[in-house]
Scaffold this active site. Structure first.
Site, short mmCIF file in Angstrom:
data_model
loop_
_atom_site.label_atom_id
_atom_site.label_comp_id
_atom_site.label_asym_id
_atom_site.label_seq_id
_atom_site.Cartn_x
_atom_site.Cartn_y
_atom_site.Cartn_z
N TRP A 279 -10.23 -8.90 2.99
CA TRP A 279 -10.99 -9.29 1.81
C TRP A 279 -11.01 -10.81 1.63
O TRP A 279 -11.95 -11.35 1.05
CB TRP A 279 -10.37 -8.66 0.56
CG TRP A 279 -10.51 -7.19 0.44
CD1 TRP A 279 -11.52 -6.53 -0.25
CD2 TRP A 279 -9.66 -6.15 0.95
NE1 TRP A 279 -11.31 -5.17 -0.17
CE2 TRP A 279 -10.19 -4.90 0.55
CE3 TRP A 279 -8.50 -6.15 1.72
CZ2 TRP A 279 -9.60 -3.68 0.89
CZ3 TRP A 279 -7.91 -4.94 2.07
CH2 TRP A 279 -8.46 -3.73 1.65
N ARG B 32 0.83 -1.21 0.00
CA ARG B 32 0.00 0.00 0.00
C ARG B 32 0.87 1.27 0.00
O ARG B 32 0.53 2.27 -0.63
CB ARG B 32 -0.94 -0.01 1.21
CG ARG B 32 -2.01 1.06 1.10
CD ARG B 32 -3.18 0.84 2.05
NE ARG B 32 -4.32 1.65 1.62
CZ ARG B 32 -4.85 2.62 2.35
NH1 ARG B 32 -4.38 2.89 3.54
NH2 ARG B 32 -5.87 3.31 1.88
N HIS C 105 -6.11 -6.13 -3.44
CA HIS C 105 -6.93 -6.29 -2.23
C HIS C 105 -7.04 -7.75 -1.80
O HIS C 105 -7.76 -8.06 -0.86
CB HIS C 105 -8.30 -5.63 -2.42
CG HIS C 105 -8.22 -4.14 -2.28
ND1 HIS C 105 -9.24 -3.29 -2.61
CD2 HIS C 105 -7.21 -3.35 -1.83
CE1 HIS C 105 -8.85 -2.03 -2.38
NE2 HIS C 105 -7.62 -2.04 -1.92
N HIS D 71 0.44 4.10 -2.76
CA HIS D 71 0.06 5.48 -2.45
C HIS D 71 1.16 6.48 -2.78
O HIS D 71 0.88 7.64 -3.07
CB HIS D 71 -0.36 5.61 -0.98
CG HIS D 71 -1.78 5.23 -0.75
ND1 HIS D 71 -2.55 5.73 0.27
CD2 HIS D 71 -2.60 4.39 -1.44
CE1 HIS D 71 -3.77 5.21 0.20
NE2 HIS D 71 -3.81 4.38 -0.80
FE1 CCH Z 1 -6.40 -0.38 -1.49
N1 CCH Z 1 -7.34 0.09 0.24
N2 CCH Z 1 -7.69 0.80 -2.52
N3 CCH Z 1 -5.38 -0.72 -3.19
N4 CCH Z 1 -5.06 -1.43 -0.42
C1 CCH Z 1 -7.01 -0.35 1.49
C2 CCH Z 1 -6.02 -1.24 1.82
C3 CCH Z 1 -5.14 -1.77 0.91
C4 CCH Z 1 -8.77 1.46 -2.00
C5 CCH Z 1 -9.07 1.60 -0.67
C6 CCH Z 1 -8.41 0.94 0.36
C7 CCH Z 1 -5.67 -0.24 -4.43
C8 CCH Z 1 -6.85 0.41 -4.79
C9 CCH Z 1 -7.77 0.89 -3.88
C10 CCH Z 1 -3.99 -2.11 -0.96
C11 CCH Z 1 -3.51 -2.03 -2.26
C12 CCH Z 1 -4.16 -1.34 -3.27
C13 CCH Z 1 -7.90 0.24 2.45
C14 CCH Z 1 -7.86 0.01 3.93
C15 CCH Z 1 -8.77 1.03 1.74
C16 CCH Z 1 -9.92 1.85 2.31
C17 CCH Z 1 -6.84 0.95 4.60
C18 CCH Z 1 -6.78 0.72 6.09
O1 CCH Z 1 -7.81 0.92 6.74
O2 CCH Z 1 -5.71 0.35 6.59
C19 CCH Z 1 -9.57 1.99 -3.07
C20 CCH Z 1 -10.86 2.78 -2.92
C21 CCH Z 1 -8.97 1.64 -4.23
C22 CCH Z 1 -9.48 1.96 -5.59
O3 CCH Z 1 -9.16 1.32 -6.54
C23 CCH Z 1 -4.59 -0.52 -5.33
C24 CCH Z 1 -4.54 -0.09 -6.79
C25 CCH Z 1 -3.64 -1.20 -4.61
C26 CCH Z 1 -2.31 -1.71 -5.04
C27 CCH Z 1 -2.04 -2.07 -6.28
C28 CCH Z 1 -3.40 -2.96 0.06
C29 CCH Z 1 -2.25 -3.93 -0.12
C30 CCH Z 1 -4.14 -2.73 1.25
C31 CCH Z 1 -3.94 -3.40 2.60
C32 CCH Z 1 -3.11 -2.54 3.48
C33 CCH Z 1 -2.90 -3.09 4.88
O4 CCH Z 1 -2.48 -2.30 5.73
O5 CCH Z 1 -3.11 -4.28 5.12
#
Ligand code: CCH
Length: 286
Positions: free
Chosen positions: A178, A34, A162, A38
């Protein structure tokens, strides 16, 4: 200390620090993915602003963006690697860590090249609000990802990340993972999107997400509204179906699109040397 440019040595140290038994599901991998996403996903193709160059998340303007809540954990996990290899820029370290984490969690090999700078060019600063909002719909997803230069297929492939990690109510307001094995990269996310009955649930904090409760395992899995949209939109859905049935194709497409994400805003000459950054230029140096 390794020799300048010995990215293999850095890769090895990143792989070693992924194991974090006290943290979340026992791995720093998901939050590092993430962080890489970001740091790159603020890019705007039209104005050529944002992107991973500059590692802007070290500063309040970007680091304090509510969309980046929780990513300080990822940055702290990487400090031992930075200490062992002080020559690496944060911009390279954060993007490399995402690639290594995916590979170490069983995902595809992500093509990655170094050379990003930590020089923050004020004229390239991205305003806040460039990262997606999980509560929104298909128009929002297209608005965000087309701005970076991605198409519908690439949006769906990227969303497959995800499969990793979880939502934290004290970070995004959403809660839960997820998939059942959130530290193993696979196409399970796409399979569950299609195979389970997702029901809308309002959490105590008023945030709405989709959930499926499995009585056998007594676990509740979740999807964001933006995840569910991928199954509802006519152009997105065929890609969800393809990736759900063809794991190899998902891995292949994901590797390409994640590599493209990490390169947003970076121009290289034919030798791969970055041509549009200037490390010597003063500004903020780490
Ligand atoms: Fe995402 N993501 N993401 N995401 N994401 C969150 C967590 C992860 C969105 C929203 C969220 C991508 C696209 C999107 C990861 C990778 C990617 C969370 C939870 C949200 C909300 C954050 C928290 O509470 O900690 C949305 C909307 C989109 C739209 O498309 C993309 C693209 C990627 C990478 C290629 C990953 C990995 C996580 C897990 C992080 C963790 O701390 O476990």
């Amino acid at each position: 200390m390794s020799q300048k440019g010995d990215f293999e040595a850095v890769r090895k140290d990143i792989a070693k620090l992924l194991h974090q038994p006290e943290y979340d599901d026992g791995s720093a991998g998901p939050v590092l993915v993430r962080l890489a996403w970001h740091s790159s996903g603020t890019y705007d193709a039209e104005t050529d602003t944002g992107g991973s160059n500059g590692a802007g998340m070290r500063y309040e303007h970007e680091g304090g963006d509510p969309a980046n809540a929780g990513l300080q954990h990822a940055r702290v996990f990487l400090e031992p690697a930075k200490a062992a290899h002080p020559w690496i820029t944060y911009a390279d370290l954060w993007t490399l860590a995402g690639a290594v984490a995916i590979e170490e969690m069983g995902g595809p090999t992500i093509p990655w090249n170094g050379g990003r700078t930590d020089y923050v060019d004020d004229s390239k600063l991205a305003p806040r609000g460039r990262l997606p909002d999980g509560a929104k719909g298909a128009d929002h997803l297209r608005w965000i990802f087309y701005r970076m230069g991605f198409n519908d297929q690439e949006i769906v492939a990227l969303s497959g990340a995800h499969n990793l990690g979880r939502c934290h109510s004290d970070r995004s307001g959403f809660e839960g993972a997820w998939v059942n094995n959130p530290t193993r990269f696979s196409n399970q996310y796409f399979r569950l999107l299609l195979s389970l009955q997702w029901k809308k649930k309002t959490l105590k904090n008023g945030v709405q997400q989709f959930v499926n409760y499995d009585e056998d395992s007594e676990t509740e899995l979740m999807m964001l509204p933006t995840d569910i949209v991928l199954t509802q939109d006519k152009a997105f859905r065929p890609w969800v179906e393809l990736y759900a049935r063809d794991k190899d194709r998902f891995f292949e497409d994901f590797a390409k699109v994640f590599a493209k994400l990490l390169e947003l805003g970076i121009q290289r000459d034919e030798r791969g040397v970055i041509t549009n950054t200037d490390n010597e230029k003063g500004g903020y140096h780490s």
